[in-house]
Design a protein around this motif. Structure first.
Motif, short mmCIF file in Angstrom:
data_model
loop_
_atom_site.label_atom_id
_atom_site.label_comp_id
_atom_site.label_asym_id
_atom_site.label_seq_id
_atom_site.Cartn_x
_atom_site.Cartn_y
_atom_site.Cartn_z
N HIS A 181 -78.42 48.89 54.86
CA HIS A 181 -79.10 48.92 53.56
C HIS A 181 -78.63 50.11 52.72
N PHE A 182 -78.52 51.28 53.34
CA PHE A 182 -78.04 52.45 52.60
C PHE A 182 -76.63 52.21 52.06
N ALA A 187 -72.80 51.29 47.74
CA ALA A 187 -71.73 50.48 47.16
C ALA A 187 -72.06 50.10 45.72
N GLY A 188 -73.35 49.83 45.45
CA GLY A 188 -73.77 49.53 44.09
C GLY A 188 -73.71 50.74 43.17
N ALA A 325 -65.37 51.36 47.09
CA ALA A 325 -66.51 50.59 46.59
C ALA A 325 -66.03 49.41 45.77
N PRO A 326 -66.81 48.32 45.74
CA PRO A 326 -66.40 47.16 44.95
C PRO A 326 -66.31 47.50 43.47
N ALA A 327 -65.43 46.82 42.76
CA ALA A 327 -65.28 47.04 41.33
C ALA A 327 -66.51 46.52 40.59
N GLN A 333 -73.33 42.19 46.58
CA GLN A 333 -73.50 41.80 48.00
C GLN A 333 -74.95 41.42 48.28
N LYS A 334 -75.15 40.35 48.97
CA LYS A 334 -76.50 39.96 49.33
C LYS A 334 -77.01 40.81 50.49
N GLU A 335 -78.33 41.04 50.48
CA GLU A 335 -78.96 41.81 51.55
C GLU A 335 -78.77 41.08 52.88
#
Length: 337
Positions: A181-182, A187-188, A325-327, A333-335
């Motif tokens: 989760h962290f 990443a967000g 990290a994603p652009a 990403q789903k939990e």
């Protein structure tokens, strides 16, 4: 054993009631009411707890800090090249701000430093020292619990990518689900940037045992300081002489466990309630999971990161991971459970 000095001031009834309704008070009441009893390690870090942890990091038995510092000194140039000019650095659980200096010294005109820490007083003290050492750097502390939702200020105009920094293998204090989760949250926050993550590696149990049971008793004092804090802030009546520090390696779960063990049958009061401890019963205060490199990379990938280089020391005691990290345009990403 290192001595612990309790505060001589006694909170008023009004102060005690307000404290009992704080996050610390609510979580401690929940911990004392359940079996087995377990408390989040984030409550170690009041001002005194933060100072005790800094002392732990200097102990001869405690290898993680000096090992990670040596790795960071060796890889800082490559990290700086990867993140590019004018980066913003976001440090999760900033503490003394010692390790980030190695990155700042290597980077090309860092635009801003955003240290996040739950201990506001200690963070402000550390920030003052950093500002004196780096007068051209904009330092904007964020007093927050980084395990919860954190809102960061908008990027500065003209700044480069954001680099998250999460050293010390603090990721190991989370359960596997919490760690995922962290990392998903990070990443967000860091979209288009990267995370530099320190992770302790699986090793001989005797090396681990020594690191968490130091001869000077500093780790024991750090553990017991949780009870000191409860007495001071919540009006509890924990008898420090009736509890003992216990730390051991749980090999099947690949984690160090820290507990406070009741040395006798006793009762503790909090917010008007009495909680019984049997002799030998414990309050579980911390886990410190140890990782394989492959396992950590797989976890980061599940959270949405793209694993990059990994740096280790010659003995492979510790690891530092570069995680892209994603652009900003990527799908969220789903939990995952």
């Amino acid at each position: 054993m290192l001595s612990i000095t309790e505060s001589t001031s006694t909170p008023t009834e009004t102060e005690t009631q307000a404290a009992a309704e704080s996050a610390f008070g609510v979580d401690l009441q929940a911990a004392l009411a359940e079996r087995p009893r377990s408390m989040s390690p984030k409550y170690f870090y009041d001002d005194q707890g933060s100072r005790l942890f800094d002392a732990i990091c200097e102990l001869p038995e405690y290898y993680p800090t000096r090992t990670e510092l040596s790795i960071l000194a060796a890889c800082a140039g490559e990290v700086a090249a990867r993140i590019g000019p004018r980066p913003e650095i976001v440090e999760f659980g900033a503490g003394s701000l010692r390790k980030v200096r190695l990155l700042l010294d290597a980077m090309q005109a860092p635009a801003r430093y955003l240290p996040i820490d739950i201990s506001g007083d200690y963070l402000q003290h550390s920030v003052q020292a950093l500002r004196a050492a780096y007068p051209a750097l904009e330092v904007q502390p964020v007093v927050a619990d980084y395990t919860q939702h954190v809102r960061l200020p908008a990027p500065l105009a003209g700044s480069g990518r954001r680099l998250g920094f999460f050293p010390g293998s603090t990721i190991g204090n989370f359960s596997p689900a919490e760690a995922l989760h962290f990392l998903q949250s990070a990443a967000g926050l860091l979209r288009g940037g990267a995370l530099l993550l320190g992770a302790d590696l699986i090793k001989q149990p005797d090396r681990l045992h020594a690191a968490y049971n130091d001869a000077q008793g500093v780790t024991a004092a750090f553990n017991l300081n949780l009870l000191v804090r409860a007495n001071r802030e919540l009006g509890c009546d924990f008898d420090l002489d009736a509890f003992a520090h216990s730390a051991f390696y749980n090999a099947p779960l690949r984690r160090i466990e820290m507990h406070l063990v009741s040395l006798c049958r006793q009762a503790v009061r909090l917010a008007g309630q009495s909680y019984e401890f049997e002799e030998g019963e414990t309050l579980h205060t911390e886990n410190s999971y140890k990782f394989s490199i492959a396992g950590l990379r797989e976890l980061a990938q599940r959270a949405g990161f793209r694993p990059g280089p990994v740096w280790t020391d010659p003995e492979r005691l510790f690891s530092v991971h570069w995680l892209e990290a994603p652009a900003a345009g990527d799908n969220e990403q789903k939990e995952q459970p």
